[in-house]
Design a protein around this motif. Structure first.
Motif, PDB file in Angstrom:
ATOM      1  N   GLN A   1       0.881  -1.177   0.000  1.00 45.20           N
ATOM      2  CA  GLN A   1       0.000   0.000   0.000  1.00 45.20           C
ATOM      3  C   GLN A   1       0.919   1.228   0.000  1.00 45.20           C
ATOM      4  O   GLN A   1       1.334   1.669  -1.056  1.00 45.20           O
ATOM      5  N   CYS A   2       1.339   1.715   1.151  1.00 43.75           N
ATOM      6  CA  CYS A   2       2.312   2.814   1.101  1.00 43.75           C
ATOM      7  C   CYS A   2       3.689   2.298   0.717  1.00 43.75           C
ATOM      8  O   CYS A   2       4.513   3.025   0.176  1.00 43.75           O
ATOM      9  N   GLY A   3       3.960   1.023   1.027  1.00 43.80           N
ATOM     10  CA  GLY A   3       5.202   0.376   0.607  1.00 43.80           C
ATOM     11  C   GLY A   3       6.354   0.478   1.578  1.00 43.80           C
ATOM     12  O   GLY A   3       7.379  -0.169   1.382  1.00 43.80           O
ATOM     13  N   TYR A   4       6.184   1.275   2.627  1.00 43.33           N
ATOM     14  CA  TYR A   4       7.341   1.581   3.471  1.00 43.33           C
ATOM     15  C   TYR A   4       7.970   0.342   4.110  1.00 43.33           C
ATOM     16  O   TYR A   4       9.188   0.235   4.208  1.00 43.33           O
ATOM     17  N   CYS A   5       7.174  -0.602   4.513  1.00 43.12           N
ATOM     18  CA  CYS A   5       7.679  -1.778   5.245  1.00 43.12           C
ATOM     19  C   CYS A   5       8.111  -2.909   4.324  1.00 43.12           C
ATOM     20  O   CYS A   5       8.664  -3.900   4.770  1.00 43.12           O
ATOM     21  N   GLN A   6       7.808  -2.804   3.030  1.00 44.31           N
ATOM     22  CA  GLN A   6       7.802  -4.007   2.181  1.00 44.31           C
ATOM     23  C   GLN A   6       9.182  -4.548   1.858  1.00 44.31           C
ATOM     24  O   GLN A   6       9.345  -5.755   1.667  1.00 44.31           O
TER      25      GLN A   6
ATOM     26  N   ARG B   1       1.984  -0.742   8.990  1.00 44.75           N
ATOM     27  CA  ARG B   1       0.907   0.142   9.452  1.00 44.75           C
ATOM     28  C   ARG B   1      -0.305   0.066   8.542  1.00 44.75           C
ATOM     29  O   ARG B   1      -1.403   0.426   8.923  1.00 44.75           O
ATOM     30  N   CYS B   2      -0.099  -0.366   7.303  1.00 47.33           N
ATOM     31  CA  CYS B   2      -1.207  -0.434   6.348  1.00 47.33           C
ATOM     32  C   CYS B   2      -1.965  -1.752   6.443  1.00 47.33           C
ATOM     33  O   CYS B   2      -2.970  -1.936   5.742  1.00 47.33           O
ATOM     34  N   GLY B   3      -1.490  -2.680   7.244  1.00 50.97           N
ATOM     35  CA  GLY B   3      -2.220  -3.941   7.439  1.00 50.97           C
ATOM     36  C   GLY B   3      -2.204  -4.864   6.242  1.00 50.97           C
ATOM     37  O   GLY B   3      -3.200  -5.506   5.927  1.00 50.97           O
TER      38      GLY B   3
HETATM   39  S1  FES Z   1       2.520  -1.120   3.166  1.00 51.52           S
HETATM   40 FE1  FES Z   1       2.415   0.696   4.381  1.00 51.52          FE
HETATM   41  S2  FES Z   1       3.492   0.183   6.206  1.00 51.52           S
HETATM   42 FE2  FES Z   1       3.347  -1.684   5.128  1.00 51.52          FE
END
Ligand code: FES
Ligand code: FES
Length: 175
Positions: free
Chosen positions: A114-119, A151-153
């Motif tokens: 989703q936001c991609g930050y954790c991926q 955080r995006c689940g």
């Molecule tokens: S995709 Fe947004 S924090 Fe994991």
């Protein structure tokens, strides 16, 4: 004080100048411009900064660069070459090297981010898992991924993507 150090990242040796206590994450992002690993918490709590050290996931935000000079570091950018090497070591090589690791392809196919930050950290942890357990159960995947926060689940899609990648890797090995 800054020293001259050598680190091996994604199969290449890099000469850097850094204090040995500098977090590996800072060197990867700011000196080598490898932006797969991210700064999340800085406290080894979220997994956004994960990289592989000799094939095992570590948190680069709390790893001093001076402690890893004799090791192989792999970032998200190095996953395709890692997979190519595994296939080269097996009898089932293809003529063309892969552009993506099967995990990266599965992430795209399933539409995980989703936001991609954790991926990036998620795929690094999954690569560690699939290197030792080629066909993990859902429970084993959940346990392995437990230390990574999104955080995006996106957790359900991550689970689906890891199973898809494991199946694709098995198919490739079976060729
Ligand atoms: S995709 Fe947004 S924090 Fe994991
Ligand atoms: S940034 Fe390293 S674990 Fe969160």
């Amino acid at each position: 004080m800054a020293q001259k150090l050598k680190i091996r990242v994604n199969g290449r040796v890099h000469d850097i100048s850094a204090s040995p206590g500098t977090p590996l994450l800072y060197v990867l992002r700011n000196e080598l411009h490898l932006i797969g690993p991210r700064f999340g918490c800085g406290l080894a709590q979220c997994g956004a900064c994960s990289v592989l050290l000799d094939g095992k996931e570590i948190r680069s935000c709390v790893t001093p660069v001076g402690a890893v000079t004799d090791h192989q570091i792999t970032t998200l950018e190095g996953l395709p070459a890692l997979w190519a090497n595994e296939r080269r070591a097996s009898a089932t090589r293809r003529k063309t090297p892969p552009a993506l690791h099967p995990l990266q392809q599965a992430w795209i196919d399933v539409g995980v981010p989703q936001c991609g930050y954790c991926q990036s950290g998620m795929m690094i942890q999954a690569a560690d898992l699939l290197s030792t357990n080629k066909n993990p159960t859902e429970d084993q995947i959940r346990v392995a991924m437990n230390g990574h926060l999104c955080r995006c689940g996106t957790y359900p899609k991550i689970l689906t993507a890891i199973k898809r990648a494991a199946a694709a890797m098995a198919r490739e090995r079976g060729r």
